[in-house]
Design a protein around this motif. Structure first.
Motif, PDB file in Angstrom:
ATOM      1  N   ARG A   1      -0.505   7.221  73.134  1.00 27.94           N
ATOM      2  CA  ARG A   1      -1.806   7.573  73.691  1.00 27.94           C
ATOM      3  C   ARG A   1      -1.720   7.693  75.218  1.00 27.94           C
ATOM      4  NH1 ARG A   1      -5.240   2.041  73.126  1.00 27.94           N
ATOM      5  NH2 ARG A   1      -4.346   0.991  74.929  1.00 27.94           N
ATOM      6  N   ILE A   2      -2.658   8.425  75.763  1.00 24.76           N
ATOM      7  CA  ILE A   2      -2.668   8.727  77.189  1.00 24.76           C
ATOM      8  C   ILE A   2      -3.221   7.529  77.967  1.00 24.76           C
ATOM      9  CG2 ILE A   2      -4.990   9.722  77.424  1.00 24.76           C
ATOM     10  CD1 ILE A   2      -3.650  12.118  78.800  1.00 24.76           C
ATOM     11  N   GLU A   3      -2.671   7.302  79.148  1.00 26.15           N
ATOM     12  CA  GLU A   3      -3.175   6.254  80.049  1.00 26.15           C
ATOM     13  C   GLU A   3      -3.752   6.911  81.292  1.00 26.15           C
ATOM     14  OE1 GLU A   3      -3.533   2.961  80.015  1.00 26.15           O
ATOM     15  OE2 GLU A   3      -2.915   2.964  77.904  1.00 26.15           O
ATOM     16  N   PRO A   4      -5.025   6.743  81.543  1.00 25.05           N
ATOM     17  CA  PRO A   4      -5.659   7.500  82.635  1.00 25.05           C
ATOM     18  C   PRO A   4      -5.309   7.013  84.046  1.00 25.05           C
ATOM     19  CG  PRO A   4      -7.261   6.096  81.539  1.00 25.05           C
ATOM     20  CD  PRO A   4      -5.996   5.954  80.774  1.00 25.05           C
ATOM     21  N   ALA A   5      -4.826   5.785  84.208  1.00 25.10           N
ATOM     22  CA  ALA A   5      -4.672   5.236  85.563  1.00 25.10           C
ATOM     23  C   ALA A   5      -3.799   6.100  86.493  1.00 25.10           C
ATOM     24  CB  ALA A   5      -4.147   3.809  85.497  1.00 25.10           C
ATOM     25  N   PRO A   6      -2.605   6.543  86.061  1.00 22.64           N
ATOM     26  CA  PRO A   6      -1.787   7.355  86.984  1.00 22.64           C
ATOM     27  C   PRO A   6      -2.459   8.675  87.357  1.00 22.64           C
ATOM     28  CG  PRO A   6      -0.457   6.530  85.174  1.00 22.64           C
ATOM     29  CD  PRO A   6      -1.888   6.266  84.807  1.00 22.64           C
ATOM     30  N   LEU A   7      -3.209   9.250  86.419  1.00 20.95           N
ATOM     31  CA  LEU A   7      -3.925  10.492  86.737  1.00 20.95           C
ATOM     32  C   LEU A   7      -5.008  10.237  87.777  1.00 20.95           C
ATOM     33  CD1 LEU A   7      -4.230  12.263  83.275  1.00 20.95           C
ATOM     34  CD2 LEU A   7      -2.790  12.924  85.198  1.00 20.95           C
ATOM     35  N   ASP A   8      -5.615   9.038  87.705  1.00 25.32           N
ATOM     36  CA  ASP A   8      -6.609   8.693  88.717  1.00 25.32           C
ATOM     37  C   ASP A   8      -5.973   8.613  90.098  1.00 25.32           C
ATOM     38  OD1 ASP A   8      -8.593   8.617  86.870  1.00 25.32           O
ATOM     39  OD2 ASP A   8      -8.558   6.436  86.595  1.00 25.32           O
TER      40      ASP A   8
ATOM     41  N   SER B   1       5.789  24.172  70.445  1.00 33.59           N
ATOM     42  CA  SER B   1       6.821  25.087  69.954  1.00 33.59           C
ATOM     43  C   SER B   1       8.208  24.512  70.219  1.00 33.59           C
ATOM     44  CB  SER B   1       6.660  26.450  70.652  1.00 33.59           C
ATOM     45  OG  SER B   1       6.675  26.262  72.046  1.00 33.59           O
ATOM     46  N   VAL B   2       8.290  23.218  70.558  1.00 34.50           N
ATOM     47  CA  VAL B   2       9.609  22.623  70.810  1.00 34.50           C
ATOM     48  C   VAL B   2       9.961  21.634  69.704  1.00 34.50           C
ATOM     49  CG1 VAL B   2       9.490  22.959  73.312  1.00 34.50           C
ATOM     50  CG2 VAL B   2       8.641  20.837  72.325  1.00 34.50           C
ATOM     51  N   SER B   3      11.243  21.222  69.705  1.00 32.26           N
ATOM     52  CA  SER B   3      11.728  20.369  68.620  1.00 32.26           C
ATOM     53  C   SER B   3      11.233  18.926  68.774  1.00 32.26           C
ATOM     54  CB  SER B   3      13.259  20.371  68.635  1.00 32.26           C
ATOM     55  OG  SER B   3      13.710  19.712  69.809  1.00 32.26           O
ATOM     56  N   GLN B   4      11.337  18.172  67.667  1.00 34.04           N
ATOM     57  CA  GLN B   4      10.901  16.778  67.728  1.00 34.04           C
ATOM     58  C   GLN B   4      11.721  15.948  68.716  1.00 34.04           C
ATOM     59  OE1 GLN B   4       9.635  14.986  64.068  1.00 34.04           O
ATOM     60  NE2 GLN B   4      10.362  12.960  64.721  1.00 34.04           N
ATOM     61  N   PRO B   5      13.079  16.115  68.759  1.00 34.82           N
ATOM     62  CA  PRO B   5      13.826  15.353  69.776  1.00 34.82           C
ATOM     63  C   PRO B   5      13.380  15.690  71.195  1.00 34.82           C
ATOM     64  CG  PRO B   5      15.332  16.266  68.144  1.00 34.82           C
ATOM     65  CD  PRO B   5      13.976  16.846  67.843  1.00 34.82           C
ATOM     66  N   ALA B   6      13.035  16.969  71.427  1.00 34.74           N
ATOM     67  CA  ALA B   6      12.575  17.351  72.765  1.00 34.74           C
ATOM     68  C   ALA B   6      11.248  16.671  73.089  1.00 34.74           C
ATOM     69  CB  ALA B   6      12.429  18.869  72.869  1.00 34.74           C
ATOM     70  N   VAL B   7      10.358  16.654  72.099  1.00 37.23           N
ATOM     71  CA  VAL B   7       9.063  15.989  72.326  1.00 37.23           C
ATOM     72  C   VAL B   7       9.283  14.499  72.616  1.00 37.23           C
ATOM     73  CG1 VAL B   7       6.923  15.256  71.199  1.00 37.23           C
ATOM     74  CG2 VAL B   7       7.675  17.639  71.025  1.00 37.23           C
ATOM     75  N   SER B   8      10.215  13.886  71.857  1.00 38.47           N
ATOM     76  CA  SER B   8      10.496  12.462  72.068  1.00 38.47           C
ATOM     77  C   SER B   8      10.981  12.216  73.495  1.00 38.47           C
ATOM     78  CB  SER B   8      11.559  11.968  71.086  1.00 38.47           C
ATOM     79  OG  SER B   8      11.032  12.002  69.774  1.00 38.47           O
ATOM     80  N   GLN B   9      11.837  13.119  73.970  1.00 33.60           N
ATOM     81  CA  GLN B   9      12.358  12.957  75.328  1.00 33.60           C
ATOM     82  C   GLN B   9      11.239  13.087  76.371  1.00 33.60           C
ATOM     83  OE1 GLN B   9      15.868  15.240  75.921  1.00 33.60           O
ATOM     84  NE2 GLN B   9      16.565  13.855  77.542  1.00 33.60           N
ATOM     85  N   HIS B  10      10.370  14.089  76.171  1.00 32.78           N
ATOM     86  CA  HIS B  10       9.246  14.246  77.105  1.00 32.78           C
ATOM     87  C   HIS B  10       8.335  13.019  77.065  1.00 32.78           C
ATOM     88  CE1 HIS B  10      10.160  18.218  78.479  1.00 32.78           C
ATOM     89  NE2 HIS B  10      10.079  18.780  77.276  1.00 32.78           N
ATOM     90  N   LEU B  11       8.109  12.492  75.855  1.00 30.01           N
ATOM     91  CA  LEU B  11       7.257  11.301  75.739  1.00 30.01           C
ATOM     92  C   LEU B  11       7.875  10.114  76.476  1.00 30.01           C
ATOM     93  CD1 LEU B  11       6.106  11.580  72.028  1.00 30.01           C
ATOM     94  CD2 LEU B  11       4.585  11.448  74.023  1.00 30.01           C
TER      95      LEU B  11
ATOM     96  N   LEU C   1       7.169  10.511  80.124  1.00 27.77           N
ATOM     97  CA  LEU C   1       5.753  10.206  80.384  1.00 27.77           C
ATOM     98  C   LEU C   1       5.490   8.695  80.288  1.00 27.77           C
ATOM     99  CD1 LEU C   1       4.098  13.156  78.386  1.00 27.77           C
ATOM    100  CD2 LEU C   1       4.145  12.876  80.877  1.00 27.77           C
ATOM    101  N   ARG C   2       6.201   8.034  79.369  1.00 25.40           N
ATOM    102  CA  ARG C   2       6.028   6.594  79.218  1.00 25.40           C
ATOM    103  C   ARG C   2       6.625   5.860  80.425  1.00 25.40           C
ATOM    104  NH1 ARG C   2       7.790   4.207  73.613  1.00 25.40           N
ATOM    105  NH2 ARG C   2       9.792   4.937  74.390  1.00 25.40           N
ATOM    106  N   ASP C   3       7.775   6.367  80.922  1.00 22.66           N
ATOM    107  CA  ASP C   3       8.419   5.727  82.082  1.00 22.66           C
ATOM    108  C   ASP C   3       7.510   5.706  83.305  1.00 22.66           C
ATOM    109  OD1 ASP C   3      10.636   5.194  80.656  1.00 22.66           O
ATOM    110  OD2 ASP C   3      11.862   6.832  81.466  1.00 22.66           O
TER     111      ASP C   3
END
Lengths: 311, 108
Positions: free
Chosen positions: B72-79, B41-51, B54-56
């Motif tokens: 795509r998701i990277e499982p290593a940090p979640l592990d 429910s958020v804007s595309q620029p907001a999603v880009s910022q969150h991404l 998450l990428r950082d």
């Protein structure tokens, strides 16, 4: 991509299931490593299953709700909506299970939805995140030290509290003279003093700096918070306050039972106030405060104060 | 296990509900910013910022696919978080067992 599987941990306890459940719940503030695994850190006074919640209390009477009880079956299982340091709508789920096991009980912890684990709460203390900080703790289960506190000493403490709360339960208290504690304040004062003593015991057990002062258990705001959160601010109904006091007293006894000889004899800096004046600002062996002063002067003194409040 | 600061960055990153929602969306597979935005429910620029957050911290990676980037998701940090949560419960459980052992010995 699949949903992360639950984290499941279990251990054997050499006690019957009902007793294990009782120890786990009623004495959670005695065994939970609050200085490293809590919200209030060094100011933590205890943690309690209370009124459908799991709640941590600070030495100045503040509360932080860690979890709401979703399901509670005595002696068998507890399911919690788990959100330490966060809000209830931002929770994962934790289940504690108790099963009969070879001459004892198997305690199992299952944490589901762990990717939502409340980071703000437990990420505060950075020190224990290091690669070697934890070790293979499950391997050390058999190494629990022999208790060093004689049963007779613990009994003195238990009896001291029993006498105090029995006096409180008799009731019939009139209003307080101007500027003095009423019955609710006396009971809250003992509870806050217990929170301060619990934090010293936790510090001794976990190797952080112990320091005892009783300012907060005279502080009007802290007393009011403690009474207010107990939900019994009417002089005629002290039951919630008494239950809250008994709960933390039991945890203090549980904590004292964990102290070894060195920890009991450790010099703890104490800053004690009496009638608005500093009467002690010096180090004392911890047993002289938590056992001798508590059972010899402090609890009996406040029993007398309760008796004097009866018209 | 990563050092504490990296882990804290990851924990901070997933402390935000929208970023967790983005991770949930990416569980079904690689997607573009537009596809992700359509499910929030958020804007595309907001999603880009969150991404970008998450990428950082290494929770997502991206690759160009024509005119767009696929995330795509990277499982290593979640592990790593999983290891941390496991050790959290190990410590709590060990503390209880020690307490229960002492209590058992005290009781006649």
């Amino acid at each position: 991509m699949t949903t992360p599987s639950p984290i499941i941990r279990s251990a054997h306890v050499p006690r019957p299931r009902e007793e294990t459940f009782e120890l786990f719940t009623a004495e959670i503030g005695s065994w939970w490593p609050l200085p490293t695994h809590g919200i209030f850190e060094a100011e933590a006074g205890g943690v309690f299953f209370d009124d459908g919640r799991l709640v941590e209390r600070s030495t100045d009477g503040r509360e932080s709700v860690w979890a709401e009880i979703v399901s509670w079956v005595d002696g068998e299982r507890i399911v919690l909506n788990w959100f330490p340091g966060r809000s209830a709508d931002d929770a994962s789920e934790v289940e504690f299970r108790f099963d009969d096991d070879d001459a004892g009980t198997r305690v199992t912890i299952e944490h589901r939805g762990w990717e939502r684990f409340g980071p703000d709460a437990f990420a505060r203390r950075r020190g224990y995140l290091g690669p070697n900080a934890w070790g293979s703790i499950l391997d050390n289960f058999g190494d629990a030290a022999e208790p060093k506190v004689p049963a007779e000493t613990l009994s003195r403490l238990i009896n001291g509290y029993d006498a105090f709360f029995a006096e409180a339960e008799k009731g019939g208290f009139g209003p307080a003279p101007d500027g003095e504690f009423g019955a609710a304040e006396v009971i809250a004062h003992i509870g806050l003093n217990d929170a301060a003593m619990a934090s010293v015991c936790q510090a001794l057990i976990h190797g952080t700096e112990p320091r005892f002062d009783n300012h907060r258990c005279h502080d009007a705001d802290a007393l009011a918070r403690w009474i207010d959160e107990a939900g019994s601010n009417e002089a005629s109904d002290l039951s919630g306050l008494i239950a809250k006091g008994r709960a933390i007293a039991r945890q203090v006894v549980g904590l004292v039972s964990r102290l070894n000889e060195q920890q009991l004899a450790a010099d703890v800096h104490c800053e004690m106030e009496h009638d608005g004046a500093i009467v002690l600002d010096d180090a004392r062996p911890w047993s002289a405060i938590v056992i001798d002063a508590q059972t010899g002067h402090h609890l009996p003194g406040h029993i007398g104060q309760l008796q004097d409040l009866r018209p | 296990m990563a050092d504490g600061s990296r882990l804290n960055d990851v924990l901070d990153a997933i402390g935000d509900p929208t970023r967790r929602q983005v991770l949930e969306i990416l569980r079904s597979g690689e997607q573009s910013v537009r596809e992700i935005t359509d499910q929030t429910s958020v804007s595309q620029p907001a999603v880009s910022q969150h991404l970008s957050v998450l990428r950082d911290v290494g929770l997502v990676t991206s690759r160009p696919d024509g005119r767009r980037n696929l995330y795509r998701i990277e499982p290593a940090p979640l592990d790593e978080i999983r290891v941390w949560v496991e050790s959290f419960w190990d410590t709590a459980l060990a503390a209880f067992v020690e307490h229960a052992n002492k209590a058992a010995k005290e009781t006649p």
